[in-house]
Scaffold this motif. Structure first.
Motif, mmCIF file in Angstrom:
data_model
loop_
_atom_site.group_PDB
_atom_site.id
_atom_site.type_symbol
_atom_site.label_atom_id
_atom_site.label_comp_id
_atom_site.label_asym_id
_atom_site.label_seq_id
_atom_site.Cartn_x
_atom_site.Cartn_y
_atom_site.Cartn_z
ATOM 1 N N LEU A 161 0.837 -1.208 0.000
ATOM 2 C CA LEU A 161 0.000 0.000 0.000
ATOM 3 C C LEU A 161 0.870 1.256 0.000
ATOM 4 O O LEU A 161 0.563 2.244 -0.680
ATOM 5 N N TYR A 162 1.942 1.196 0.752
ATOM 6 C CA TYR A 162 2.849 2.349 0.874
ATOM 7 C C TYR A 162 3.577 2.626 -0.440
ATOM 8 O O TYR A 162 3.606 3.760 -0.928
ATOM 9 N N GLU A 163 4.151 1.598 -1.037
ATOM 10 C CA GLU A 163 4.990 1.769 -2.218
ATOM 11 C C GLU A 163 4.172 1.982 -3.491
ATOM 12 O O GLU A 163 4.533 2.783 -4.345
ATOM 13 N N THR A 164 3.057 1.250 -3.635
ATOM 14 C CA THR A 164 2.279 1.307 -4.869
ATOM 15 C C THR A 164 1.278 2.449 -4.880
ATOM 16 O O THR A 164 1.111 3.135 -5.887
ATOM 17 N N TYR A 165 0.612 2.675 -3.747
ATOM 18 C CA TYR A 165 -0.443 3.686 -3.701
ATOM 19 C C TYR A 165 -0.059 4.918 -2.876
ATOM 20 O O TYR A 165 -0.879 5.813 -2.685
ATOM 21 N N GLY A 166 1.187 4.941 -2.400
ATOM 22 C CA GLY A 166 1.634 6.111 -1.655
ATOM 23 C C GLY A 166 1.001 6.268 -0.293
ATOM 24 O O GLY A 166 0.880 7.363 0.231
ATOM 25 N N PHE A 167 0.581 5.156 0.292
ATOM 26 C CA PHE A 167 -0.091 5.201 1.583
ATOM 27 C C PHE A 167 0.921 5.207 2.716
ATOM 28 O O PHE A 167 1.646 4.236 2.910
ATOM 29 N N PRO A 168 1.005 6.283 3.515
ATOM 30 C CA PRO A 168 1.910 6.235 4.670
ATOM 31 C C PRO A 168 1.412 5.190 5.655
ATOM 32 O O PRO A 168 0.203 5.029 5.835
#
Length: 876
Positions: free
Chosen positions: A390-397
């Motif tokens: 989620l963090y790497e693909t969708y920019g979710f912190p």
């Protein structure tokens, strides 16, 4: 208390009074340095001077240099000092003064100008640098305040210039310290001792064996972080509390409806957003465009982190423009590019913010799906790899993921998440260290340095008598080159234009009485030396002999037509679309021109026609084309258009085309616009966010293009048995006829499908209490298969439908489960197993899914296996 702007000016003026030339900050895009994505230090623009690849035009300089570093992106906001963008104040000597001047000036500036108390200051030196220690003591530093640090040795790389360095530290007090007995400046990582200035003494050259040889001309390179010295002078806790950041932080806080320093979690987000928007503003101002590679990817990543952390603060509406306005207000006096390039900056901020908001929404949906799966499986912890995805693909912190999960009584496996982050960081670090190798060999670079700038005579003449000054094969110098060999040739002067500014190089020949060689391409080295890549056709070339250098005039004329047409195109685009249009790249060849420009929507047919008309009107006016050398200041005053993001020297070449166009350009052009001939735009399209591309042809190439179109129309007219003028009418009639026939075919297929569907209902079987229809059908495509499945669902009401069909040598599947979740069955899972039998894959929603297969011969087997597959799922 001094402001950040005052501290910047004070530093520069102090060194100006000591003979230094104040230079404007170089661009964040390093010039002629393939080893760096971004300018990371104050000395970067001066590397050629320090390495003596280029003779310095002045002996000493001082700058406030814009810098961006991202290796520690994840800790921004968590520490007092880490930033993505920062300013480095520096004074530099290029073989002029050395330690005897640099050290006393630094001490005088710190203690007498800034008036930092001597009792708060410490100095570190390289342990073996007794000379520096002696000079520090002479300047007024007590011996016990000078500490040795074995890491105080600077090097440009494994080989090249290097030398000891010396650092000045401020003691911020015991309350900031770790309390350890050995806590000291330079040896402890706690916050008590703050490094504010580093003085590098470049005095050696290191060879491949590691041997140090004194440099014939020693250099000084110093760096003081503006943000750090501001925090000291303003007596604040962190860099973020200085006036360089507080106006930005306070504005972001007001947008979020919160106050700074009331909640540590919010403070972290406020610092990240403020730091990142500041960095993005300066990167855009220097012409860096968001994209998925290189420095554009760095920009996009920083911008998206700002948006993500703003979301944590509850800012859901567009906010980047308003924060940029604060940066612009406070920094534009020192960095006018923030105002000059305002339209470009705002357009990209708006577009990127809008696009990323959509990406974030997708990430939220995916997280909600994972939450459902966790609840269904009775789990309470999201895996680390899932959180990292989620963090790497969708920019979710991960903080946002934690927050959403916490509301539902769930958590994240943070240990596994940190492991995934660390693995990714190490991989990225390894890749970043694989810098592009410098193509030139040391021998070739040394020879180029000796020769210096190659005089270019090609503006005035197509041939020149020149002397061969050097030849290289595979990086090694040679005295002779025989038939068939490819060599790099240095000439005493040349008529060959080197590839530059998007214009390809000239080609041509070198001739002697006994030899001839083809010039394949020409490139410019860092020293201004032109490298002629040459293939010997007959005879032998010798270093020292005289050659006749002759360009291919026909190719040069075609290149010049296209280059002059490019200038007319840029002016026409700015006239039709607006002043926001900026050149973003170009290619000029004998065959065509390509022009990339900033614009945020496709051009209309009317807009393209207007641009084309303006260009050809300028051509028909046969305006004179004149090139004039002048100072950069004069050129800007005259209104000449410059390439966005490019840094120019003190003197520039301005190309005027009547009153229509005026640009800074070093390329070759025709003498009058009438020589360009017809200009025809071939295409216009998008190549990235906010970027468009036009391709066009001019002169004979435009004529050839129109002749080809004419021949094609004539050929179509013959096929249709019509006059060329009637081709459009006849084609439109045929299109209408084809659509009518397709409609009839569709109606017949629907009727046949309905009849086939009625027959298929008789093949329904019961599998463990569930009605199942699995069949191979005859439809032409996936759309037909879905329509048949929908028809059967209406008839069957409750049950499972699996349909397969062969189309163009491939297998298509559709599965439907009605009602959703019947006996725990999931259409996406069912179809995945069915398609696997035919060598395919697929998936979809619980109620309906589709898939493809590779082997039509296995379709029957797949359909027959459906009951078995369903029983397997129902047992689970």
């Amino acid at each position: 208390m001094y402001t950040g702007n005052e501290l910047r000016d004070m530093f520069l003026k102090y060194f100006e009074a000591r003979g230094h030339r104040i230079l404007p900050s170089a661009s964040l895009i390093p010039k002629d340095d393939p080893t760096l994505l971004l300018t990371v230090a104050g000395m970067v623009p001066f590397k050629p001077y320090f390495q003596r690849l280029v003779e310095p035009p002045f002996p000493r300089a001082t700058t406030a240099q814009k810098c961006v570093r991202t290796p520690d992106l994840e800790v921004v906001g968590k520490t007092a000092r880490h930033h993505t963008y920062f300013e480095m104040l520096g004074n530099f000597s290029f073989g002029d003064y050395f330690k005897n001047e640099a050290i006393p000036w630094a001490w005088e500036y710190i203690t007498e100008v800034l008036k930092i108390p001597v009792e708060k200051l410490w100095v570190t030196i390289y342990p073996e640098d007794e000379e520096a220690k002696r000079i520090w003591m002479t300047a007024g530093v007590r011996a016990e305040r000078i500490l040795g640090d074995p890491e105080n040795f600077w090097a440009a790389g494994p080989t090249g210039p290097c030398g000891p360095c010396s650092e000045i530290y401020v003691d911020l007090g015991e309350t900031k310290g770790c309390g350890k007995p050995d806590c000291a400046a330079g040896s402890c990582e706690c916050d008590r001792f703050l490094e504010i200035w580093n003085l590098v003494f470049m005095q050696y050259n290191r060879d491949e064996a590691g041997n140090l040889t004194p440099l014939p001309k020693q250099n000084i390179d110093t760096g003081m972080g503006l943000e750090r010295i501001a925090s000291v002078m303003q007596g604040v806790e962190t860099n973020f509390d200085t006036d360089l950041f507080r106006p930005i932080i306070d504005h972001v806080a007001s947008l979020a409806g919160i106050r700074y320093k009331e909640n540590p979690k919010n403070d972290l987000a406020l610092k990240v957003v403020s730091d990142h928007v500041r960095a993005v503003s300066f990167m855009l101002a220097d012409g860096i465009r968001p994209n998925n590679e290189g420095r554009g990817y760095v920009l996009r990543r920083i911008l998206r982190r700002a948006v993500r952390y703003a979301k944590l603060l509850g800012i859901d509406k567009p906010f980047l423009e308003s924060v940029f306005r604060i940066v612009q207000r406070d920094y534009a006096q020192a960095y006018p590019e923030l105002t000059e390039n305002e339209n470009f900056i705002l357009n990209h901020l708006s577009l990127e913010e809008k696009n990323f908001q959509a990406t974030l929404e997708q990430g939220i949906q995916l997280l909600q799906e994972k939450v459902k799966d966790l609840v269904k499986q009775g789990e309470t912890v999201l895996t680390g790899p899932d959180a990292f995805y989620l963090y790497e693909t969708y920019g979710f912190p991960v903080e946002l993921t934690e927050e959403i999960l916490e509301e539902q009584g769930l958590a994240v496996d943070m240990i596994a998440f940190q492991t995934a982050v660390e693995e990714h960081r190490l991989l990225a670090k390894d890749q970043s260290q694989q810098m592009r190798a410098v193509i030139e060999s040391p021998a070739l670079m040394g020879r180029a340095k000796l020769l210096g700038v190659t005089p270019f005579v090609g503006y005035e003449q197509a041939t020149a008598t020149a002397r061969i000054e050097g030849m290289f094969v595979g990086g090694e110098e040679t005295q002779d080159a025989g038939e068939g060999e490819e060599v790099i040739v240095f000439l005493s002067d040349t008529p060959f234009y080197a590839e530059s500014g998007g214009q390809v190089s000239d080609v041509g020949v070198l001739k002697t009485s006994r030899a001839e060689a083809r010039v394949l391409e020409v490139k410019k080295g860092l020293t201004g030396t032109l490298y002629h890549r040459v293939q010997v056709v007959t005879g032998v070339l010798h270093v020292g002999e005289t050659v006749e250098a002759e360009i291919n005039s026909q190719a040069r004329q075609a290149i010049s037509r296209h280059h002059s047409a490019t200038h007319l195109l840029q002016t026409a685009l700015r006239t039709v679309l607006g002043e926001h249009v900026q050149q973003a790249g170009s290619l000029v060849t004998p065959e065509r021109l390509r022009f990339d420009f900033t614009h945020f929507s496709p051009m209309t047919a009317d807009g393209l026609r207007a641009v084309e008309n303006l260009i050809n009107e300028a051509v028909l006016k046969n305006m004179p084309i004149q090139a004039t050398e002048m100072s950069l200041k004069e050129a800007k005053f005259s209104g000449a258009t410059a390439l966005f993001g490019e840094k120019y020297g003190d003197n520039v070449r301005v190309v005027r085309m009547g009153l229509f166009s005026q640009e800074l350009c070093g390329g070759t052009h025709v003498k009058d616009t009438g020589e360009i001939g017809l200009v025809k735009i071939l295409s216009e399209g998008g190549i990235g966010a906010g970027l468009r591309r036009i391709e066009a042809v001019a002169g004979f190439e435009a004529l050839a293009y129109l002749r080809t179109l004419d021949e094609q129309v004539q050929e179509v007219a013959q096929i249709l048995k019509a006059q060329p003028a009637d081709v459009s009418k006849r084609v439109n009639g045929l299109v209408t006829q084809v659509k009518d026939l397709e409609r009839e075919i569709g109606q017949l297929q629907a009727k046949l499908g309905k009849n086939e569907a009625e027959g298929l209902l008789k093949r329904v079987v019961e599998v463990d209490g569930v009605q199942v229809l699995a069949a191979q059908v005859h439809v032409s495509d996936m759309e037909g298969l879905r329509q048949m499945a929908d028809l059967l669902r209406l008839k069957l009401k409750t049950g499972v439908i699996v349909l397969g069909a062969v189309s163009e040598g491939k297998v298509n599947f559709v599965t439907a489960v009605s009602p959703t979740g019947l006996s725990g069955l999931h259409a996406g899972q069912i179809i995945k197993e069915v398609a696997k039998i035919t060598g395919g894959s697929g998936g979809g929603r619980p109620d309906m899914a589709q898939a493809g297969g590779k082997d039509p011969s296995k379709l029957g087997e797949a359909i027959d296996r459906v009951p078995t597959i369903l029983r397997g799922f129902m047992k689970k």
